[in-house]
Design a protein around this motif. Structure first.
Motif, PDB file in Angstrom:
ATOM      1  N   LEU A   1       2.210  -5.677  -1.576  1.00  0.00           N
ATOM      2  CA  LEU A   1       1.187  -5.073  -2.068  1.00  0.00           C
ATOM      3  C   LEU A   1       1.587  -4.324  -3.359  1.00  0.00           C
ATOM      4  O   LEU A   1       0.700  -4.105  -4.182  1.00  0.00           O
ATOM      5  N   VAL A   2       2.912  -3.832  -3.496  1.00  0.00           N
ATOM      6  CA  VAL A   2       3.292  -2.957  -4.546  1.00  0.00           C
ATOM      7  C   VAL A   2       3.715  -3.711  -5.792  1.00  0.00           C
ATOM      8  O   VAL A   2       3.198  -3.765  -7.060  1.00  0.00           O
TER       9      VAL A   2
ATOM     10  N   ALA B   1       5.794  -5.983   3.187  1.00  0.00           N
ATOM     11  CA  ALA B   1       4.617  -5.358   2.710  1.00  0.00           C
ATOM     12  C   ALA B   1       4.496  -4.383   1.353  1.00  0.00           C
ATOM     13  O   ALA B   1       3.905  -4.565   0.660  1.00  0.00           O
ATOM     14  N   LEU B   2       5.559  -3.723   1.244  1.00  0.00           N
ATOM     15  CA  LEU B   2       5.794  -3.187  -0.081  1.00  0.00           C
ATOM     16  C   LEU B   2       6.016  -4.235  -1.139  1.00  0.00           C
ATOM     17  O   LEU B   2       5.432  -3.834  -2.167  1.00  0.00           O
TER      18      LEU B   2
ATOM     19  N   CYS C   1       8.191  -3.349   6.752  1.00  0.00           N
ATOM     20  CA  CYS C   1       8.102  -2.476   5.381  1.00  0.00           C
ATOM     21  C   CYS C   1       8.266  -3.167   4.080  1.00  0.00           C
ATOM     22  O   CYS C   1       7.576  -3.121   3.241  1.00  0.00           O
TER      23      CYS C   1
END
Lengths: 619, 107
Positions: free
Chosen positions: B104-105, B100-101, B97
């Motif tokens: 991606l963010v 990926a956060l 998590c």
């Protein structure tokens, strides 16, 4: 003798008090069943209202605002307040019996988990009567959920926070129970598949729900205390909510689907008179689905603009899940193959499930293809897909489990004729409702719109879909009638009416409150079947008759949950007037006071004495 | 089953030896942890480049967590397989998590 509980002829008040204070997993299972069933009907009525609004073009049965509330509450209710608790109902009723335990590891927490769920669920629905329920979709995407006026979304946030805590507690409880409380000889690879799937689903709850908790807290602060986690103007980012929601939301699908797979594995194996084909492959597939379930959440967000690299990674990971699921489908078919098959209601649901769920899986691979998903996204194609998975998988499983385990929970078999009528009404109604929605979606009908125009070829499909929905409603009414008529007129059955294979069928129906007088000795997979094939009628005990230690009943879980429920109103309404802060203090005071009482007051439980058990055996 | 009071002397010797070994390991890990902490603090104090300091502190922290779990909380002992499995499951989920956060963010 003083410790034995008299179970017959009790006043209504004492029965009610018994259920409010119980820590017995079997009674908690019944409460989960009733509460989950109630919310299932509420969610179903919302679904019927949605379908009635869409029965003809430009219908004005409900207003646009009410329609938004209906779709939001339908999704939220069905997932969090119907499917989850009903899964928990069967996990509570069956898992301790299947592993040969006298209760779950933490009976007090079990009760707390239930009451938190129930009060959270009630809080979620209070919005209906205080001027509007949540209306930002069940996914509550920011920024819509942040700017949504009124208190609807606040009820969503607080209600889910409270009921989510209950679910988390329940999940941890089952993990500890299955790890520590298996009977002698019950190794991991001898556990029935329903226990295995409950175990993996509990692990998923443990790892997935914290993401929801964090997301809900951030949203609560954004809505109620003026922070800007999801507000780009204040340096926030609206996409974070989507990530947090789906980091929880995708494992949630498997939290629901895996126990459903477990239920079907038990039923198919029992009524084919064969051990489950490829048991170890089934276990492996279950664990693998749980593992992969954490790497695929962004497939809900292909159109957000994560870029082609991220989309491809999540698309490939998603398609990989089709492999363990395919293993399961084939193993069920091979279990049926050559079996001595009995077709009854539970089995009808299982046989109906296999093609239905396979279709849901097929469209799942279609929407997993990122480039194609740009066409499907937010259309009725997706609505059709997830209803094939959740209704075709989970709801069918819950209905099947109701018929299969009803005699164990209540000592009576549900009427088979009525059961089959329910199945056919529900099965035909389901496919009428949702099969046509694939095509409505492909023709371009978007999801969540409250009206559509005439002469766009959408009229006939929507009318058929609505008829199907009402058939499902009719099926559910027949099921309710069945429950009532069976409770009134049904005949008592013995411990093992299905000639089944697993441990729960070795003890009386309904089981005594201590479950096993003596813990059984487990000699292999399908332990009861092994004993039966060797000519014995029950399990061989693993211990002599002795005193049984039991937990005391407690009202504290109810009080604690009530405290959080009251505090929830305080958190919501303090945004209008600081006077409401008093409710936070009162509610949290009640909850923390109950926690303090629990911590400082010794509660050592009581013993059922050996002599009483022996006397009971003679009677 | 052997009575607890009459354990074979060789068994007793073996257990004594094992405990001594364990004690030694714990002292060494304790010393290492103190050294790691000193390194971390002195690196911040010396004002080195952030891009260099932060990864090293993160690595040191991870090693210390491992020490804590394996040498002080006995995760290597028998009967801790399930907690270890759950622990690594949680680390895996959290790592996915966060990575990926992060990518991606915020990237």
């Amino acid at each position: 003798m003083s410790t034995m509980v008299a179970t017959n002829k009790r006043s209504f008040g004492s029965t009610l008090w018994d259920y409010l204070t119980t820590v017995d997993h079997k009674k908690i299972a019944i409460m989960y069943l009733i509460a989950g069933g109630f919310f299932f009907i509420v969610g179903g009525l919302e679904a019927l209202a949605i379908r009635w609004q869409l029965v003809k073009p430009m219908n004005d049965f409900v207003s646009a605002g009410l329609y938004n509330e209906l779709i939001t509450m339908h999704g939220t209710t069905m997932i969090f307040l119907a499917a989850m608790p009903l899964i928990f109902a069967f996990m509570n009723a069956v898992v301790p019996l299947q592993i040969g335990a006298r209760d779950v590891a933490f009976p007090f927490l079990n009760s707390l988990g239930f009451w938190l769920f129930l009060f959270g669920g009630i809080l979620l629905n209070v919005g209906w009567i205080t001027g509007g329920a949540a209306d930002a979709g069940w996914t509550a995407y920011a920024p819509l959920s942040i700017i949504s006026p009124g208190e609807g979304v606040d009820y969503y946030v607080l209600g889910l926070q409270i009921s989510g805590a209950g679910t988390l507690i329940g999940g941890i409880n089952f993990l500890v129970t299955i790890v520590n409380m298996r009977a002698p000889g019950m190794t991991y690879m001898r556990m029935p598949l329903f226990t295995w799937t409950a175990f993996v689903a509990s692990a998923l709850i443990l790892f997935a729900f914290p993401a929801l908790t964090v997301g809900l807290f951030l949203m609560m602060f954004d809505r109620l205390f003026g922070s800007g986690f999801f507000d780009p103007n204040m340096g926030g980012n609206a996409v974070i909510w989507q990530h947090l929601f789906w980091i929880f939301g995708h494992p949630e699908v498997y939290i629901l689907a895996l126990p459903a797979f477990g239920i079907f594995s038990e039923i198919i194996s029992t009524f084919s008179k064969k051990r489950l084909f490829g048991y170890s492959a089934m276990v492996f597939a279950t664990v693998l689905i749980g593992f992969l379930g954490f790497m695929v959440w962004a497939h809900h967000m292909f159109t957000v603009g994560m870029g082609p690299a991220a989309n491809s990674i999540f698309a490939v990971a998603t398609m990989a899940i089709a492999i363990p699921t395919g293993i399961k489908i084939f193993n069920w078919l091979f279990t049926l193959w050559g079996g001595n098959i009995t077709i009854n209601t539970a089995m009808l649901y299982s046989l109906g499930f296999i093609p239905t769920f396979t279709m849901g899986g097929m469209t799942g691979v279609m929407v997993a293809a990122a480039s194609a998903d740009y066409q499907y996204h937010d259309s009725y194609f997706v609505v059709a897909h997830f209803h094939y998975v959740i209704v075709g998988g989970v709801v069918f499983a819950l209905f099947a489990a109701t018929h299969y385990w009803w005699p164990k929970m209540f000592g009576k078999i549900l009427n088979e004729t009525l059961g089959k009528i329910t199945f056919w009404l529900f099965f035909i109604g389901f496919h009428m409702t949702f099969f046509i929605q694939h095509f409505l979606g492909l023709m371009g009908m978007p999801r969540r719109y409250w009206v559509y125009l005439e002469d766009q070829n959408l009229d006939l499909g929507n009318a058929i879909s609505t008829v199907g929905a009402f058939l499902m409603g009719l099926g559910t009414i027949v099921l309710l009638y069945n429950v009532v008529i069976t409770s009134v007129k049904g005949e008592k059955v013995g411990p093992d009416p299905w000639d089944a294979r697993t441990l729960e069928w070795a003890i009386p129906s309904p089981p005594p409150f201590y479950n096993f007088k003596q813990l059984p000795l487990i000699r292999g997979l399908d332990p009861l079947w092994i004993e039966k094939t060797e000519g014995r009628s029950g399990m061989t005990p693993a211990e002599p008759i002795g005193d049984i230690h039991m937990p005391n009943n407690s009202i504290l879980p109810f009080v604690m949950s009530l405290g959080f429920f009251i505090a929830g109103f305080g958190f919501i309404y303090q945004k209008y007037d600081a006077i409401w802060l008093s409710l936070i203090f009162i509610g949290m005071g009640i909850a923390l006071g109950a926690m303090l009482t629990r911590s400082i007051k010794d509660d050592l439980g009581y013993h059922i004495h050996k002599e009483d058990l022996e006397k009971e055996a003679k009677e | 089953m052997a009575d607890k009071n009459s354990v074979h002397p060789a068994q007793l010797d073996y257990e004594k030896q094992k405990r001594k070994e364990e004690m030694k390991q714990q002292v060494i890990t304790f010393a290492l942890m103190i050294i790691f902490t000193i390194i971390a603090f002195s690196m911040v104090a010396s004002g080195l480049d952030k891009l260099f300091v932060i990864p090293i502190i993160v690595v040191l922290a991870a090693v210390q967590v491992g020490f804590q779990l394996y040498y002080f909380m006995h995760m290597s002992h028998k009967g801790h397989e399930m907690p270890a499995f759950m622990f690594y499951g949680g680390v895996f989920a959290a790592f996915l998590c966060i990575i990926a956060l992060g990518v991606l963010v915020w990237w």
